[in-house]
Design an enzyme around this catalytic site. Structure first.
Site, mmCIF file in Angstrom:
data_model
loop_
_atom_site.group_PDB
_atom_site.id
_atom_site.type_symbol
_atom_site.label_atom_id
_atom_site.label_comp_id
_atom_site.label_asym_id
_atom_site.label_seq_id
_atom_site.Cartn_x
_atom_site.Cartn_y
_atom_site.Cartn_z
ATOM 1 N N THR A 43 0.835 -1.210 0.000
ATOM 2 C CA THR A 43 0.000 0.000 0.000
ATOM 3 C C THR A 43 0.869 1.258 0.000
ATOM 4 O OG1 THR A 43 -1.651 -1.204 1.252
ATOM 5 C CG2 THR A 43 -1.859 1.175 1.250
ATOM 6 N N HIS B 238 2.047 1.939 -3.430
ATOM 7 C CA HIS B 238 0.992 2.597 -4.227
ATOM 8 C C HIS B 238 0.965 4.096 -3.913
ATOM 9 C CE1 HIS B 238 -0.529 -1.147 -5.649
ATOM 10 N NE2 HIS B 238 -1.062 -1.532 -4.508
#
Ligand SMILES: [Zn+2]
Ligand SMILES: [Zn+2]
Length: 342
Positions: A40, A43
């Site tokens: 995450t 990202h």
């Protein structure tokens, strides 16, 4: 305090000074000691579609961490200054249907640390007390920071009964390797790890996986056919989130076997449900996060038993100021866990 924040809707991050945050009545102020980079965070760093559609800037990101409690909100009674804690990332609302039936980790109004609220790539962080796991004294901060992703591996395998079973895990990133370690310690007949990166396959092997397959080099379906003498795998764990992998992974599953889906696909996937699920009477499980706190207890017990040593899954350590190097490496998808020592 020093902090790594995301303040621009573009690739990269900003290493800066922020005031030490204020806490609410149900929060802890913690001194972060170790924080791991998660998919995450990559990202968010890259600012791809996933990040752009979820995140409000500016954001202090980073959510897999362990820390020392330095102040407690006035309604916190079960933790005190000096306690060592690891963070559960899923912040439950505490009163929805799921929260009141033991399913806080899939709370209807769940917030995620370092995504919907400030996280912990910083010297100090605010941790809602409801998300604090008190670390056993024998567990280091560094290992504590990886209990969150380790917990996903523990949770994934908890859907199945691996003892005496043939287990295959697609994906040898840190969570994939954790899942393989859990399958192994749970008594699997053998564990197969599949990936495309030689470094990760090597790490899986080092951590005890019996057979590793590079899907770029071999036809995994026919290899599995050979290894299982035509029986197929009892348990398949999908951790790649790669849309092309799901059907192949399903083909390795025997009739009546279990398939656990954990990797996040970007958008809808085409899956031959008739052949892979219905005709096979496959048991399909979706897994996200960790059950609070069942998974954490199990994860801790596995670590304390001495039978699982997740230490070597951490392959790189950086200071926060060297975040560019750390993220460059993280994006190569060839490492184990990368941890900031803070
Ligand atoms: Zn994470
Ligand atoms: Zn809730």
């Amino acid at each position: 305090m020093k902090a790594l924040i995301k303040d621009q809707p573009a690739r990269g991050a900003t290493y800066t000074d922020l005031p030490i945050p204020k806490i609410g009545e149900k929060d802890l102020l913690v001194r972060v000691k170790a924080a791991a980079i998660c998919g995450t965070d990559i990202h968010i760093y890259q600012w791809n579609e996933y990040a752009a559609s979820r995140i409000k800037l500016p954001l202090l990101f980073g959510h897999e961490y362990a820390a020392e409690v330095v102040d407690v909100g006035k309604n916190v009674t079960h933790l005190k200054t000096g306690d060592r804690v690891a963070a559960e990332t899923h912040v439950p609302c505490g009163h929805c249907y799921q929260c009141t039936t033991g399913l806080q980790h899939i709370c209807k109004d769940m917030k995620i640390l370092g995504v919907h609220m400030d996280g912990a790539f910083s010297e100090y962080a605010v941790l809602p007390a409801v998300c604090a796991w008190k670390l056993d004294l024998s567990i280091s901060y560094e290992i504590g920071a990886t209990m969150e992703p380790f917990g996903i591996g523990v949770h994934a395998l908890s859907k199945t009964k691996p003892a005496g079973k043939k287990v295959i895990v697609f994906g040898c990133g840190p969570i994939g390797i954790y899942a393989q370690m859990v399958a192994k310690v749970s008594g699997a007949e053998y564990v197969i790890g599949v990936d495309v990166t030689p470094e990760r396959l090597e790490l899986a092997k080092k951590m005890g996986t019996d057979i590793v397959l590079n899907s770029k080099e071999v036809d995994v379906i026919s290899e599995v056919e050979k290894i299982t003498k035509g029986l197929g795998m009892d348990i398949v764990v999908e951790l790649t989130g790669n849309r092309g992998v799901l059907n192949d992974a399903s083909k390795t599953l025997r009739r009546g076997g279990d398939i656990v889906l954990v990797g996040l696909f970007s958008g809808p996937v085409e899956w031959d449900v008739v052949n892979h699920v219905i005709y096979k009477e496959a048991n399909v499980y979706g897994v996200t996060g960790r059950i609070m706190w069942d998974t954490w207890w199990t994860a801790q017990s596995l670590l304390l038993s001495g039978k699982v040593d997740v230490g070597p899954v951490i392959t790189h350590r950086f200071e926060l100021k060297d975040y560019e190097k750390a993220f460059q490496l993280a994006q190569s998808a060839s490492t184990g866990k990368i941890v900031f020592e803070i």
